[in-house]
Each structure stands twice: as C-alpha cells, then as structure tokens.
Design a protein around this motif. Structure first.
Motif, PDB file in Angstrom:
ATOM      1  N   LEU A 153      12.294  23.362 -26.628  1.00  0.00           N
ATOM      2  CA  LEU A 153      12.618  23.978 -27.908  1.00  0.00           C
ATOM      3  C   LEU A 153      11.666  25.145 -28.133  1.00  0.00           C
ATOM      4  O   LEU A 153      10.447  24.958 -28.207  1.00  0.00           O
ATOM      5  CB  LEU A 153      12.503  22.949 -29.039  1.00  0.00           C
ATOM      6  N   THR A 154      12.213  26.354 -28.232  1.00  0.00           N
ATOM      7  CA  THR A 154      11.365  27.538 -28.367  1.00  0.00           C
ATOM      8  C   THR A 154      11.450  28.180 -29.751  1.00  0.00           C
ATOM      9  O   THR A 154      10.596  28.961 -30.109  1.00  0.00           O
ATOM     10  CB  THR A 154      11.741  28.590 -27.309  1.00  0.00           C
ATOM     11  N   ALA A 155      12.493  27.882 -30.497  1.00  0.00           N
ATOM     12  CA  ALA A 155      12.642  28.469 -31.830  1.00  0.00           C
ATOM     13  C   ALA A 155      12.607  27.354 -32.873  1.00  0.00           C
ATOM     14  O   ALA A 155      12.680  26.173 -32.531  1.00  0.00           O
ATOM     15  CB  ALA A 155      13.953  29.240 -31.905  1.00  0.00           C
ATOM     16  N   GLY A 207      17.099  25.985 -37.963  1.00  0.00           N
ATOM     17  CA  GLY A 207      17.956  24.801 -37.938  1.00  0.00           C
ATOM     18  C   GLY A 207      19.030  24.902 -36.877  1.00  0.00           C
ATOM     19  O   GLY A 207      19.347  23.922 -36.201  1.00  0.00           O
ATOM     20  N   SER A 208      19.588  26.075 -36.719  1.00  0.00           N
ATOM     21  CA  SER A 208      20.630  26.291 -35.709  1.00  0.00           C
ATOM     22  C   SER A 208      20.084  26.062 -34.301  1.00  0.00           C
ATOM     23  O   SER A 208      20.730  25.417 -33.474  1.00  0.00           O
ATOM     24  CB  SER A 208      21.179  27.712 -35.836  1.00  0.00           C
ATOM     25  N   ASP A 209      18.903  26.594 -34.035  1.00  0.00           N
ATOM     26  CA  ASP A 209      18.289  26.426 -32.708  1.00  0.00           C
ATOM     27  C   ASP A 209      17.977  24.960 -32.429  1.00  0.00           C
ATOM     28  O   ASP A 209      18.190  24.472 -31.317  1.00  0.00           O
ATOM     29  CB  ASP A 209      17.005  27.253 -32.600  1.00  0.00           C
ATOM     30  N   VAL A 210      17.467  24.254 -33.422  1.00  0.00           N
ATOM     31  CA  VAL A 210      17.134  22.836 -33.255  1.00  0.00           C
ATOM     32  C   VAL A 210      18.405  22.027 -32.999  1.00  0.00           C
ATOM     33  O   VAL A 210      18.434  21.144 -32.143  1.00  0.00           O
ATOM     34  CB  VAL A 210      16.365  22.300 -34.479  1.00  0.00           C
ATOM     35  N   GLN A 236      22.220  19.732 -26.618  1.00  0.00           N
ATOM     36  CA  GLN A 236      22.088  19.934 -25.176  1.00  0.00           C
ATOM     37  C   GLN A 236      21.194  18.859 -24.552  1.00  0.00           C
ATOM     38  O   GLN A 236      21.506  18.322 -23.483  1.00  0.00           O
ATOM     39  CB  GLN A 236      21.510  21.318 -24.889  1.00  0.00           C
ATOM     40  N   THR A 237      20.110  18.515 -25.217  1.00  0.00           N
ATOM     41  CA  THR A 237      19.189  17.510 -24.697  1.00  0.00           C
ATOM     42  C   THR A 237      19.857  16.138 -24.633  1.00  0.00           C
ATOM     43  O   THR A 237      19.729  15.423 -23.631  1.00  0.00           O
ATOM     44  CB  THR A 237      17.919  17.449 -25.559  1.00  0.00           C
ATOM     45  N   VAL A 238      20.594  15.770 -25.664  1.00  0.00           N
ATOM     46  CA  VAL A 238      21.294  14.482 -25.679  1.00  0.00           C
ATOM     47  C   VAL A 238      22.333  14.438 -24.565  1.00  0.00           C
ATOM     48  O   VAL A 238      22.464  13.436 -23.861  1.00  0.00           O
ATOM     49  CB  VAL A 238      21.930  14.213 -27.062  1.00  0.00           C
TER      50      VAL A 238
END
Length: 74
Positions: free
Chosen positions: A37-39, A42-45, A51-53
């Motif tokens: 996670l680089t940003a 809320g949208s980035d998270v 994607q991670t799930v």
C-alpha cells in the motif's frame, strides 16, 4: 534363515502415493508477492485490499489443492 529374510523384505516395502511424487504443476506455483500500500486515500486502500484478498485467496486455494492431492487416498 531364508524365510526370515523374505519376511523382513516383505515388511520393508513402503509405497508412497503417486501424488506426493508428482503433484499437479498448477499446484506447485509459488504465491505472488502481495502488493504494498503506497497511498492513503480511501480509493487506494479499497483497491489495494481487494487485490490483496484476491491474491491471498488464490494462493490459499492452491495450497489447499496441494494438501488434498497429497492426502488423497489411492
């Protein structure tokens, strides 16, 4: 004495399941690295977590498939 030798060799024959020696190739793939996670918006998270799930569930399913293939009775 020959009978004893034959009896002992009969006990030493252990057969391994064929799946252990040759599991399906698709189950032997390594899991990909999870994204970082680089940003912090809320949208980035949200995109990162989805994607991670997805990557985690895909990897977990392959590992469970490998376990099932190994434990499969012949």
């Amino acid at each position: 004495m020959g009978v004893i030798v034959l009896m002992l060799t009969a006990c030493s024959n252990l057969t391994a399941p064929s799946m252990v020696n040759n599991p399906p190739a698709n189950l032997m793939q390594p899991c990909p690295d999870l994204p970082v996670l680089t940003a912090s918006t809320g949208s980035d998270v949200l995109l990162w977590s989805v994607q991670t799930v997805y990557l985690y569930r895909d990897c977990a399913a392959r590992h469970q498939g490998l376990i099932d293939a190994i434990e499969q009775p012949e």
